[in-house]
Write a protein that holds these residues in place. Structure first.
Motif, PDB file in Angstrom:
ATOM      1  N   ASN A  63       0.106   4.653  -1.867  1.00  0.00           N
ATOM      2  CA  ASN A  63       1.215   5.380  -1.254  1.00  0.00           C
ATOM      3  C   ASN A  63       1.518   4.893   0.159  1.00  0.00           C
ATOM      4  O   ASN A  63       2.453   5.349   0.803  1.00  0.00           O
ATOM      5  N   ARG A  64       0.711   3.943   0.633  1.00  0.00           N
ATOM      6  CA  ARG A  64       0.945   3.364   1.952  1.00  0.00           C
ATOM      7  C   ARG A  64       1.222   1.868   1.854  1.00  0.00           C
ATOM      8  O   ARG A  64       0.964   1.254   0.821  1.00  0.00           O
ATOM      9  N   SER A  65       1.712   1.304   2.968  1.00  0.00           N
ATOM     10  CA  SER A  65       1.992  -0.124   3.031  1.00  0.00           C
ATOM     11  C   SER A  65       1.534  -0.632   4.395  1.00  0.00           C
ATOM     12  O   SER A  65       2.309  -0.700   5.344  1.00  0.00           O
ATOM     13  N   CYS A  66       0.256  -0.978   4.489  1.00  0.00           N
ATOM     14  CA  CYS A  66      -0.344  -1.395   5.753  1.00  0.00           C
ATOM     15  C   CYS A  66      -0.143  -2.898   5.966  1.00  0.00           C
ATOM     16  O   CYS A  66      -0.290  -3.693   5.033  1.00  0.00           O
ATOM     17  N   ALA A  67       0.151  -3.280   7.194  1.00  0.00           N
ATOM     18  CA  ALA A  67       0.493  -4.670   7.499  1.00  0.00           C
ATOM     19  C   ALA A  67      -0.634  -5.638   7.168  1.00  0.00           C
ATOM     20  O   ALA A  67      -0.376  -6.793   6.810  1.00  0.00           O
ATOM     21  N   PHE A  68      -1.884  -5.190   7.284  1.00  0.00           N
ATOM     22  CA  PHE A  68      -3.024  -6.076   7.047  1.00  0.00           C
ATOM     23  C   PHE A  68      -3.448  -6.105   5.580  1.00  0.00           C
ATOM     24  O   PHE A  68      -4.437  -6.752   5.236  1.00  0.00           O
ATOM     25  N   CYS A  69      -2.717  -5.400   4.711  1.00  0.00           N
ATOM     26  CA  CYS A  69      -3.067  -5.302   3.295  1.00  0.00           C
ATOM     27  C   CYS A  69      -2.011  -6.010   2.441  1.00  0.00           C
ATOM     28  O   CYS A  69      -0.809  -5.881   2.698  1.00  0.00           O
ATOM     29  N   PRO A  70      -2.430  -6.748   1.397  1.00  0.00           N
ATOM     30  CA  PRO A  70      -1.467  -7.418   0.507  1.00  0.00           C
ATOM     31  C   PRO A  70      -0.479  -6.465  -0.160  1.00  0.00           C
ATOM     32  O   PRO A  70       0.586  -6.885  -0.594  1.00  0.00           O
ATOM     33  N   LYS A  71      -0.799  -5.166  -0.237  1.00  0.00           N
ATOM     34  CA  LYS A  71       0.123  -4.197  -0.826  1.00  0.00           C
ATOM     35  C   LYS A  71       1.414  -4.072  -0.024  1.00  0.00           C
ATOM     36  O   LYS A  71       2.392  -3.480  -0.485  1.00  0.00           O
ATOM     37  N   SER A  72       1.433  -4.620   1.184  1.00  0.00           N
ATOM     38  CA  SER A  72       2.638  -4.590   1.999  1.00  0.00           C
ATOM     39  C   SER A  72       3.666  -5.619   1.546  1.00  0.00           C
ATOM     40  O   SER A  72       4.799  -5.626   2.014  1.00  0.00           O
ATOM     41  N   ASN A  73       3.273  -6.487   0.616  1.00  0.00           N
ATOM     42  CA  ASN A  73       4.157  -7.543   0.118  1.00  0.00           C
ATOM     43  C   ASN A  73       4.268  -7.439  -1.401  1.00  0.00           C
ATOM     44  O   ASN A  73       3.322  -7.738  -2.122  1.00  0.00           O
ATOM     45  N   ASP A  74       5.430  -7.031  -1.892  1.00  0.00           N
ATOM     46  CA  ASP A  74       5.625  -6.853  -3.335  1.00  0.00           C
ATOM     47  C   ASP A  74       5.510  -8.159  -4.110  1.00  0.00           C
ATOM     48  O   ASP A  74       5.259  -8.148  -5.319  1.00  0.00           O
ATOM     49  N   GLU A  75       5.693  -9.291  -3.456  1.00  0.00           N
ATOM     50  CA  GLU A  75       5.580 -10.574  -4.145  1.00  0.00           C
ATOM     51  C   GLU A  75       4.116 -10.939  -4.392  1.00  0.00           C
ATOM     52  O   GLU A  75       3.816 -11.745  -5.270  1.00  0.00           O
ATOM     53  N   ILE A  76       3.226 -10.357  -3.621  1.00  0.00           N
ATOM     54  CA  ILE A  76       1.796 -10.647  -3.765  1.00  0.00           C
ATOM     55  C   ILE A  76       1.085  -9.564  -4.566  1.00  0.00           C
ATOM     56  O   ILE A  76       0.352  -9.850  -5.508  1.00  0.00           O
ATOM     57  N   ALA A  77       1.305  -8.307  -4.186  1.00  0.00           N
ATOM     58  CA  ALA A  77       0.582  -7.197  -4.824  1.00  0.00           C
ATOM     59  C   ALA A  77       1.506  -6.002  -5.042  1.00  0.00           C
ATOM     60  O   ALA A  77       1.392  -4.984  -4.361  1.00  0.00           O
ATOM     61  N   PRO A  78       2.436  -6.115  -5.994  1.00  0.00           N
ATOM     62  CA  PRO A  78       3.356  -5.006  -6.255  1.00  0.00           C
ATOM     63  C   PRO A  78       2.639  -3.808  -6.877  1.00  0.00           C
ATOM     64  O   PRO A  78       1.595  -3.961  -7.525  1.00  0.00           O
ATOM     65  N   ASN A  79       3.165  -2.625  -6.663  1.00  0.00           N
ATOM     66  CA  ASN A  79       2.644  -1.431  -7.322  1.00  0.00           C
ATOM     67  C   ASN A  79       3.066  -1.444  -8.786  1.00  0.00           C
ATOM     68  O   ASN A  79       4.255  -1.408  -9.090  1.00  0.00           O
TER      69      ASN A  79
ATOM     70  N   THR B 111      -3.823 -14.591   1.359  1.00  0.00           N
ATOM     71  CA  THR B 111      -2.583 -13.844   1.123  1.00  0.00           C
ATOM     72  C   THR B 111      -2.063 -13.124   2.363  1.00  0.00           C
ATOM     73  O   THR B 111      -0.926 -12.652   2.367  1.00  0.00           O
ATOM     74  N   ILE B 112      -2.885 -13.026   3.414  1.00  0.00           N
ATOM     75  CA  ILE B 112      -2.496 -12.309   4.625  1.00  0.00           C
ATOM     76  C   ILE B 112      -2.848 -13.162   5.843  1.00  0.00           C
ATOM     77  O   ILE B 112      -3.948 -13.720   5.920  1.00  0.00           O
ATOM     78  N   ASP B 113      -1.919 -13.269   6.811  1.00  0.00           N
ATOM     79  CA  ASP B 113      -2.229 -14.039   8.015  1.00  0.00           C
ATOM     80  C   ASP B 113      -2.001 -13.250   9.303  1.00  0.00           C
ATOM     81  O   ASP B 113      -2.022 -13.801  10.394  1.00  0.00           O
ATOM     82  N   ILE B 114      -1.793 -11.951   9.178  1.00  0.00           N
ATOM     83  CA  ILE B 114      -1.532 -11.127  10.351  1.00  0.00           C
ATOM     84  C   ILE B 114      -2.802 -10.900  11.159  1.00  0.00           C
ATOM     85  O   ILE B 114      -3.914 -10.949  10.622  1.00  0.00           O
ATOM     86  N   GLY B 115      -2.641 -10.669  12.448  1.00  0.00           N
ATOM     87  CA  GLY B 115      -3.785 -10.373  13.299  1.00  0.00           C
ATOM     88  C   GLY B 115      -4.494 -11.625  13.778  1.00  0.00           C
ATOM     89  O   GLY B 115      -4.051 -12.758  13.551  1.00  0.00           O
ATOM     90  N   ASN B 116      -5.603 -11.433  14.429  1.00  0.00           N
ATOM     91  CA  ASN B 116      -6.374 -12.532  15.000  1.00  0.00           C
ATOM     92  C   ASN B 116      -7.306 -13.112  13.941  1.00  0.00           C
ATOM     93  O   ASN B 116      -8.504 -12.866  13.940  1.00  0.00           O
ATOM     94  N   GLN B 117      -6.730 -13.875  13.018  1.00  0.00           N
ATOM     95  CA  GLN B 117      -7.496 -14.411  11.895  1.00  0.00           C
ATOM     96  C   GLN B 117      -8.364 -15.593  12.325  1.00  0.00           C
ATOM     97  O   GLN B 117      -7.920 -16.485  13.053  1.00  0.00           O
ATOM     98  N   ILE B 118      -9.606 -15.599  11.871  1.00  0.00           N
ATOM     99  CA  ILE B 118     -10.467 -16.753  12.104  1.00  0.00           C
ATOM    100  C   ILE B 118     -10.124 -17.840  11.088  1.00  0.00           C
ATOM    101  O   ILE B 118      -9.503 -17.583  10.057  1.00  0.00           O
ATOM    102  N   LYS B 119     -10.514 -19.061  11.390  1.00  0.00           N
ATOM    103  CA  LYS B 119     -10.257 -20.159  10.476  1.00  0.00           C
ATOM    104  C   LYS B 119     -11.153 -20.030   9.247  1.00  0.00           C
ATOM    105  O   LYS B 119     -12.152 -19.344   9.260  1.00  0.00           O
ATOM    106  N   ASN B 120     -10.751 -20.701   8.168  1.00  0.00           N
ATOM    107  CA  ASN B 120     -11.543 -20.658   6.947  1.00  0.00           C
ATOM    108  C   ASN B 120     -12.998 -21.039   7.221  1.00  0.00           C
ATOM    109  O   ASN B 120     -13.270 -22.008   7.927  1.00  0.00           O
TER     110      ASN B 120
END
Length: 287
Positions: free
Chosen positions: A43-59, A188-197
């Motif tokens: 029921n939420r769409s958090c920026a750091f979660c793939p659920k915020s992008n319907d192309e990646i993780a649609p409900n 699938t997510i690049d928001i925030g201060n992501q560390i390298k692989n």
């Protein structure tokens, strides 16, 4: 509250569950952490979660059946499973109408930790989850510190023990990584201060896996695009999947520090925070 302290405290608590009391079945260490994705909707769409992008993780609103829960619980009891279930996955678990039945059934096989955003939580639901033998209820608070008062009121009125509920501060901005152990969710997510692989060792497939709503088994909850299934537990025995060739392939590579297969090759999760004891046993087996 302090997000870093919250994360550290949770890791210490989980370590006691994951790294101790490992059961050996047919010469192999059983997992001690099984995550379940009961329902494919949030029921939420958090920026750091793939659920915020319907192309990646649609409900999709698909949900796990009672028959799958029954099969899983019964099979784990037969092999003397003594680990924990994390009920969260790719959706909000309290949206599943059978959450009480599921909790009661899983509690017969292991401890049950339910992770929720708390939006639909009330006194009745909290009390019913406790009576259903859930071991922990972890509430992620995304709106602000004012939510602490709200949930403490529910805890008091439901008359559950204080240590049954863990409140987690998740309302911070991306400069503080939102108060979570932020990862790129396998690319699938690049928001925030992501560390390298981190192309190095990962213990995830040595001690855990995730089961999706339809019984598909995945390496871990980082694989939001469901790239590689280890098998399907409605078609196979859960131990046969755990000890099978696909799991072995990934487990061996990751224990050698080789993130060469997708989704692992795109993942920056630090996979050695838990599971050290499992990894030691698996390395001896693979010698």
């Amino acid at each position: 509250m302090n997000p870093e302290k919250t994360i550290k405290k949770n890791l210490i608590r989980r370590s006691a569950i994951v790294d101790n009391d490992i059961v050996i079945h047919k010469g192999l260490p059983l997992p001690t952490w099984i995550e379940l994705s009961l329902i494919d909707v949030c029921n939420r769409s958090c920026a750091f979660c793939p659920k915020s992008n319907d192309e990646i993780a649609p409900n999709t609103y698909q949900k796990m059946s009672r028959s799958l829960i029954d099969k899983l619980s019964d099979e784990l009891i037969k092999i003397n499973f003594r680990g924990a279930f994390a009920v969260c996955g790719y959706g909000e678990p309290l949206l599943h109408k059978d959450i009480i039945y599921i909790t009661e059934k899983l509690a017969k096989a292991g401890s049950v930790e339910i992770v929720t955003n708390g939006d639909v939580l009330n006194v009745k639901i909290m009390k019913n989850l406790y009576n259903a033998k859930a071991s922990r209820l972890l509430i992620s608070m995304y709106d602000g510190p004012h939510q602490i008062k709200k949930f403490k009121k529910i805890i008091k009125e439901s008359k559950v023990p204080d240590d049954f509920v863990i409140l987690r501060d998740r309302w911070y901005d991306k400069e503080k990584n939102f108060g979570v152990k932020l990862t790129n969710r396998a690319g699938t997510i690049d928001i925030g201060n992501q560390i390298k692989n981190i192309h190095t060792t990962c213990y995830y497939p040595s001690y855990q896996f995730l089961i999706d709503w339809n019984g598909d088994v995945f390496l871990c909850p980082q694989d939001w695009q469901r790239r590689v299934s280890m098998g399907n537990m409605m078609q196979q025995n859960i131990f046969d999947i755990w000890s099978g060739p696909i799991f072995d392939k990934y487990r061996k590579s990751l224990l050698k520090g080789k993130r060469i297969n997708r989704p692992c090759s795109n993942c920056n999760a630090q996979g050695t925070l838990l599971g050290q004891n499992h990894a030691k046993i698996w390395r001896e087996i693979y010698k």
